[in-house]
Enzyme design. Structure first.
Site, PDB file in Angstrom:
ATOM      1  N   LYS A 204       9.143  11.838 -10.887  1.00 12.06           N
ATOM      2  CA  LYS A 204       7.933  12.209 -10.142  1.00 12.06           C
ATOM      3  C   LYS A 204       6.888  12.558 -11.208  1.00 12.06           C
ATOM      4  O   LYS A 204       7.223  13.130 -12.259  1.00 12.06           O
ATOM      5  CB  LYS A 204       8.260  13.418  -9.253  1.00 12.06           C
ATOM      6  CG  LYS A 204       7.100  14.006  -8.493  1.00 12.06           C
ATOM      7  CD  LYS A 204       6.791  13.263  -7.211  1.00 12.06           C
ATOM      8  CE  LYS A 204       5.480  13.810  -6.621  1.00 12.06           C
ATOM      9  NZ  LYS A 204       4.819  12.856  -5.726  1.00 12.06           N
TER      10      LYS A 204
ATOM     11  N   CYS B 160      -2.648   6.805  -8.677  1.00  4.73           N
ATOM     12  CA  CYS B 160      -2.500   7.542  -7.414  1.00  4.73           C
ATOM     13  C   CYS B 160      -3.830   7.515  -6.662  1.00  4.73           C
ATOM     14  O   CYS B 160      -4.862   7.889  -7.216  1.00  4.73           O
ATOM     15  CB  CYS B 160      -2.070   8.982  -7.695  1.00  4.73           C
ATOM     16  SG  CYS B 160      -1.958   9.959  -6.193  1.00  4.73           S
TER      17      CYS B 160
ATOM     18  N   LYS C 164       1.122   2.060 -15.023  1.00  2.00           N
ATOM     19  CA  LYS C 164       1.309   1.757 -13.592  1.00  2.00           C
ATOM     20  C   LYS C 164      -0.051   1.528 -12.938  1.00  2.00           C
ATOM     21  O   LYS C 164      -0.915   2.411 -12.950  1.00  2.00           O
ATOM     22  CB  LYS C 164       2.038   2.910 -12.910  1.00  2.00           C
ATOM     23  CG  LYS C 164       2.329   2.646 -11.433  1.00  2.00           C
ATOM     24  CD  LYS C 164       3.230   3.711 -10.868  1.00  2.00           C
ATOM     25  CE  LYS C 164       3.577   3.458  -9.422  1.00  2.00           C
ATOM     26  NZ  LYS C 164       4.478   4.488  -8.887  1.00  2.00           N
TER      27      LYS C 164
HETATM   28  C1  LIG Z   1       5.716  10.284  -0.861  1.00  2.00           C
HETATM   29  C2  LIG Z   1       5.379   9.474  -2.062  1.00  2.00           C
HETATM   30  C3  LIG Z   1       5.077  10.114  -3.272  1.00  2.00           C
HETATM   31  C4  LIG Z   1       4.749   9.357  -4.402  1.00  2.00           C
HETATM   32  N1  LIG Z   1       4.494  10.008  -5.573  1.00  2.00           N
HETATM   33  C5  LIG Z   1       4.201   9.271  -6.686  1.00  2.00           C
HETATM   34  C6  LIG Z   1       3.999   9.912  -7.932  1.00  2.00           C
HETATM   35  O1  LIG Z   1       4.120  11.129  -8.081  1.00  2.00           O
HETATM   36  N2  LIG Z   1       3.674   9.134  -8.986  1.00  2.00           N
HETATM   37  C7  LIG Z   1       3.565   7.769  -8.902  1.00  2.00           C
HETATM   38  O2  LIG Z   1       3.270   7.106  -9.900  1.00  2.00           O
HETATM   39  N3  LIG Z   1       3.777   7.145  -7.724  1.00  2.00           N
HETATM   40  C8  LIG Z   1       4.100   7.862  -6.637  1.00  2.00           C
HETATM   41  N4  LIG Z   1       4.338   7.211  -5.443  1.00  2.00           N
HETATM   42  C9  LIG Z   1       4.201   5.757  -5.367  1.00  2.00           C
HETATM   43  C10 LIG Z   1       5.542   5.018  -5.515  1.00  2.00           C
HETATM   44  O3  LIG Z   1       6.110   5.236  -6.778  1.00  2.00           O
HETATM   45  C11 LIG Z   1       5.370   3.494  -5.308  1.00  2.00           C
HETATM   46  O4  LIG Z   1       4.504   3.002  -6.293  1.00  2.00           O
HETATM   47  C12 LIG Z   1       4.811   3.138  -3.937  1.00  2.00           C
HETATM   48  O5  LIG Z   1       5.277   4.017  -2.946  1.00  2.00           O
HETATM   49  C13 LIG Z   1       5.174   1.716  -3.507  1.00  2.00           C
HETATM   50  O6  LIG Z   1       6.563   1.491  -3.531  1.00  2.00           O
HETATM   51  P1  LIG Z   1       7.510   1.656  -2.214  1.00  2.00           P
HETATM   52  O7  LIG Z   1       6.966   0.755  -1.156  1.00  2.00           O
HETATM   53  O8  LIG Z   1       8.892   1.281  -2.709  1.00  2.00           O
HETATM   54  O9  LIG Z   1       7.433   3.082  -1.840  1.00  2.00           O
HETATM   55  C14 LIG Z   1       4.700   7.947  -4.324  1.00  2.00           C
HETATM   56  C15 LIG Z   1       5.012   7.323  -3.111  1.00  2.00           C
HETATM   57  C16 LIG Z   1       5.363   8.060  -2.000  1.00  2.00           C
HETATM   58  C17 LIG Z   1       5.707   7.337  -0.719  1.00  2.00           C
END
Ligand SMILES: Cc1cc2nc3c(=O)[nH]c(=O)nc-3n(C[C@H](O)[C@H](O)[C@H](O)COP(=O)(O)O)c2cc1C
Length: 403
Positions: A49, A142, A180
């Site tokens: 995270k 983000c 990222k």
């Molecule tokens: C609840 C939540 C919290 C997230 N927190 C972060 C974070 O702290 N840092 C980050 O780079 N991406 C964060 N993401 C993004 C995810 O790493 C990912 O890039 C994004 O959700 C798309 O992938 P997925 O469809 O597998 O979730 C977060 C996503 C979600 C759903």
């Protein structure tokens, strides 16, 4: 005969992974304990995270999630307005060291974000790499909360800022550097180029897509409602996979940089598609929140079996295989024609959906005759709409010659 196992080892630039599956930064990597649990289950790597400097205030709201589901409660799309890790730097340095000690063969990536002060990015970089992180991922992507403070996607939407932050971190980073990217840009390529120019070893994409999940029509509160109000959030889960695939393939088509694909991956097939689109590994967040980290077992077995079935020697052999087939619209053949036909007529319930779709969204080519859909070949334009709306899978698209 059971499908033989195929090794899933993959290299992503300077990183070697036992398999292409990493946990993405998010709730599944909010603690060292969760990361170690996932490693036990078979994940080859994890991105923490996002860690912020202790001086950066991280105060989450409640609730901070909203979901769009199908009638069986299957997830279609997910919104979050969550911020970064609430745990401090000393928590993370301890957990990174402990996790590496227990799992020296897994790749532990520290995701970091600092303020616009480049010294802060450099200090945090040194902190996490000294603790033993195998690589660093820069969260410049983000889309909620942080951009209001000038960081997150507010950096990732400007190639110059991405270059500046990446260069500053590169100056002090002794471990591989991942940047990222945010999908919330008009053109991903200049941003990707800036990151690579400034020294990124690997790019990962996508972070979440900026969204507004919905509005409760009873109360007129936007979702997720935090005391009656909301803000734009980040969209993830199955609905964003087409956006992630598009972005990964666009970068892979333009730059020879190693890629990690992210966005809507929950099954081995999703991972295989990202690899065919140019990724060397994938990261998963929402699917693990919804179904648990155990999904890696099926993903591993499925991808391994697929590679063997298709006679690919490994992940690298599948990588980018679809890319030569993705081009401009003008490059697509005008000599190919498919027409709609009743492939499985016995299944037709004469519900009429194809008739309505073809009448109001198409070419008046379908009617109901003797309680079955009947397609007039001469009127069919080959668009395929009817084959998608048919709930019984009755209509198929057959190769033919345009009449
Ligand atoms: C609840 C939540 C919290 C997230 N927190 C972060 C974070 O702290 N840092 C980050 O780079 N991406 C964060 N993401 C993004 C995810 O790493 C990912 O890039 C994004 O959700 C798309 O992938 P997925 O469809 O597998 O979730 C977060 C996503 C979600 C759903």
């Amino acid at each position: 005969m059971p499908t033989p196992d195929r090794s899933l080892e993959t290299t992503v630039g300077p990183l070697t992974l036992k398999n292409p599956f990493l946990l993405a930064s998010g709730p599944p990597t909010a603690s060292g304990e969760q990361i170690r649990h996932a490693f036990r289950l078979g994940w080859a790597g994890a991105v923490t995270k996002t860690i912020a400097p202790d001086a950066m205030e991280i105060l989450d709201v409640s609730p901070r999630f909203a979901a769009w589901k199908d009638e069986n409660s299957g997830l279609l799309g997910f919104e979050n307005i969550e911020l970064l890790s609430k745990k401090d730097e000393s928590y993370w340095t301890g957990e990174i060291a402990a996790t590496k000690k227990e799992y020296p063969d897994r790749v532990l990536v520290a995701s970091i974000m600092a303020s616009l002060d480049l010294d802060e990015w450099q200090e945090l970089t040194c902190t996490v790499q000294d603790a033993g992180a195998d690589a660093i991922e820069l969260n410049v992507s983000c889309p909620h909360g942080m951009p209001e403070r000038g960081v997150g996607a507010a950096i990732g939407q400007h190639a110059d800022l991405v270059r500046e932050v990446t260069r500053a971190v590169r100056q002090v980073a002794t471990v591989p550097l991942i940047v990222k990217l945010t999908p919330n840009v008009t053109d991903i390529v200049p941003v990707a180029e800036a990151a690579v120019d400034a020294g990124a070893d690997v790019l990962s994409a996508i972070n979440t897509v900026q969204c507004l999940m919905g509005i409760d029509l009873e109360t007129l509160e936007p979702r997720p409602s935090v005391g009656g109000a909301s803000t734009y959030g980040g969209y993830s889960g199955p609905a964003v996979k087409p956006i992630g695939l598009r972005i990964i393939s666009q970068i892979a088509g333009e730059l020879p940089v190693p890629l990690m694909g992210i966005g809507g991956i929950s099954r081995w097939q999703d991972a295989a598609e990202y690899i065919a689109a140019g990724a060397s590994a994938v990261q998963v967040c929402t699917a693990v929140m919804w179904e648990g980290a155990g999904i890696v077992r099926e993903m591993h077995a499925g991808l391994s079996g697929y590679l063997a079935d298709k006679h690919f020697t490994g992940v690298a052999a599948l990588k980018g295989q679809a890319l030569p087939r993705i081009g401009t619209h003008a490059s697509l053949s005008r000599n190919v024609y498919r027409f709609a036909a009743m492939g499985f007529a016995e299944r037709c319930t004469s519900c009429g959906r194809c008739v309505t779709a073809c009448r109001d969204g198409g070419y008046h080519a379908i009617s109901i005759v003797d309680q079955r859909a009947a397609i007039e070949r001469d009127r069919c334009d080959g668009c395929s709409l009817c084959s998608h709306v048919c709930p019984e899978g009755v209509i198929v698209m057959l190769p033919g010659v345009r009449r």
